[in-house]
Scaffold this motif. Sequence first.
Motif, mmCIF file in Angstrom:
data_model
loop_
_atom_site.group_PDB
_atom_site.id
_atom_site.type_symbol
_atom_site.label_atom_id
_atom_site.label_comp_id
_atom_site.label_asym_id
_atom_site.label_seq_id
_atom_site.Cartn_x
_atom_site.Cartn_y
_atom_site.Cartn_z
ATOM 1 N N GLU A 160 0.868 -1.145 0.072
ATOM 2 C CA GLU A 160 -0.072 -0.551 -0.477
ATOM 3 C C GLU A 160 0.975 1.032 0.238
ATOM 4 O O GLU A 160 0.190 2.179 0.358
ATOM 5 N N ARG A 162 3.208 3.756 -1.416
ATOM 6 C CA ARG A 162 4.074 4.958 -2.899
ATOM 7 C C ARG A 162 4.937 3.658 -3.652
ATOM 8 O O ARG A 162 5.714 3.441 -4.179
ATOM 9 N N GLU A 165 5.417 1.035 -6.232
ATOM 10 C CA GLU A 165 4.836 1.100 -7.794
ATOM 11 C C GLU A 165 6.646 1.218 -8.145
ATOM 12 O O GLU A 165 7.203 1.120 -9.697
ATOM 13 N N PHE A 200 -5.465 -6.076 -1.957
ATOM 14 C CA PHE A 200 -4.883 -5.518 -2.387
ATOM 15 C C PHE A 200 -5.339 -4.942 -3.898
ATOM 16 O O PHE A 200 -5.862 -3.946 -4.487
ATOM 17 N N LEU A 201 -5.640 -6.112 -4.708
ATOM 18 C CA LEU A 201 -5.350 -5.677 -6.010
ATOM 19 C C LEU A 201 -7.578 -5.874 -5.811
ATOM 20 O O LEU A 201 -7.791 -4.928 -7.338
ATOM 21 N N SER A 203 -9.076 -3.440 -4.578
ATOM 22 C CA SER A 203 -8.842 -1.925 -3.878
ATOM 23 C C SER A 203 -8.587 -0.969 -5.178
ATOM 24 O O SER A 203 -8.236 0.244 -5.284
ATOM 25 N N HIS A 204 -7.330 -2.007 -6.017
ATOM 26 C CA HIS A 204 -6.165 -1.779 -6.866
ATOM 27 C C HIS A 204 -6.041 -1.949 -8.225
ATOM 28 O O HIS A 204 -4.815 -1.928 -8.459
ATOM 29 N N TYR A 205 -7.094 -2.669 -8.035
ATOM 30 C CA TYR A 205 -7.059 -3.796 -9.623
ATOM 31 C C TYR A 205 -6.964 -2.391 -10.873
ATOM 32 O O TYR A 205 -5.481 -2.960 -11.385
ATOM 33 N N GLN A 207 -5.165 0.586 -11.392
ATOM 34 C CA GLN A 207 -3.864 0.891 -11.031
ATOM 35 C C GLN A 207 -2.631 -0.512 -11.242
ATOM 36 O O GLN A 207 -2.121 0.076 -12.026
ATOM 37 N N PHE A 208 -2.666 -1.295 -10.612
ATOM 38 C CA PHE A 208 -2.002 -2.229 -10.594
ATOM 39 C C PHE A 208 -1.729 -3.022 -12.010
ATOM 40 O O PHE A 208 -1.001 -3.440 -12.621
#
Length: 340
Positions: A160, A162, A165, A200-201, A203-205, A207-208
């Motif tokens: 989670e 920054r 990435e 995580f995936l 909630s960040h599908y 972007q990921f």
Amino acid sequence: MSFFFKPSPRSKPGPEELAGAIKESFLSLDTSTFAKALEDVEKNVLSMRQMLSGDAEIEPNQDHISQLTVEICKGDVLALFVHKLPTLSWEARKDLMHCWSILLRHNVDSTYCCVEYIENHLELLDFLIICYNNKEIALTCGNMLRECIKYPTLAKCILESRSFELFFNYVELPTFDIASDALATFKDLLIKHEMIVSQFLSSHYVQFFELYEKLLTSPNYVTRRQSLKILSDFLLEPQNLQIMKRYILEVRFLHIMMALLKDTSKNIQISAFDIFKVFVANPNKPPEIIEVLMDNHEELLMSLQNLPMSKGEDDQFEEEKDLIIKEIEELCNLPKAAAA
């Protein structure tokens, strides 16, 4: 009569004294007496290793390990271990890396003190990640990060952050050893803790997977192969069923798998098939997915029929391949002879 007496050995410092000496020597690295300070750091880190692991003569004392762990956290020495890595010698980094794993896993009164400390000082994780840019300490930092990832709370913090990435760049660094190490850390983050990764995936599908698409289409063979294998590993986990269902509805991802089925690497072709078959076998294929399969059926059937078997494959692989070929043929209302 002999006048030479063997001097009595100096007693080893206790946990509190050793923690204080370690802190003092690390802080002295910022002074004009750097060479002397570095020598003291190496000596103190070695003493810490001996206290944590014991040696050929003495077994480690668990009470001493607990006291040392508490003192290291209480005195913010753990932060010094991380921030001073760039200035340490190779020998000191090696010993420190050994100590790091022991300190993290040591439980004091049902509490992982060092894990809890890092949870409250997340900048330490960011620092370790950023240090993949430093060739001298990248592999040490990678090892320390993977020790952290063993703990669900720390793995979640990294995912989670920054800084996470940055791994999408690190896995393609020009230095092979560092890129490979970053890939190993990246894999641990996505494989070790299924439920955390699933959350995580979810909630960040978007972007990921936008970032992940770049790995799958990379001109670098190692990046394509490893990222595809990792994708298969986590996407096909039962905990990620909803993620997979969403993934196989997207035409752009189908196009990526179709392209990878034609890759020059047999290993990549086989790994791509593991995901491609889910697109085809999905009983609720949306119209756009069906349209792509129909428009490209001849090329797809040829790719599938030429698909090599991987080492050690049993009849299941051939059965799955035949089923997928049959599904595409039926989808397009093609007789089997026409597809051959």
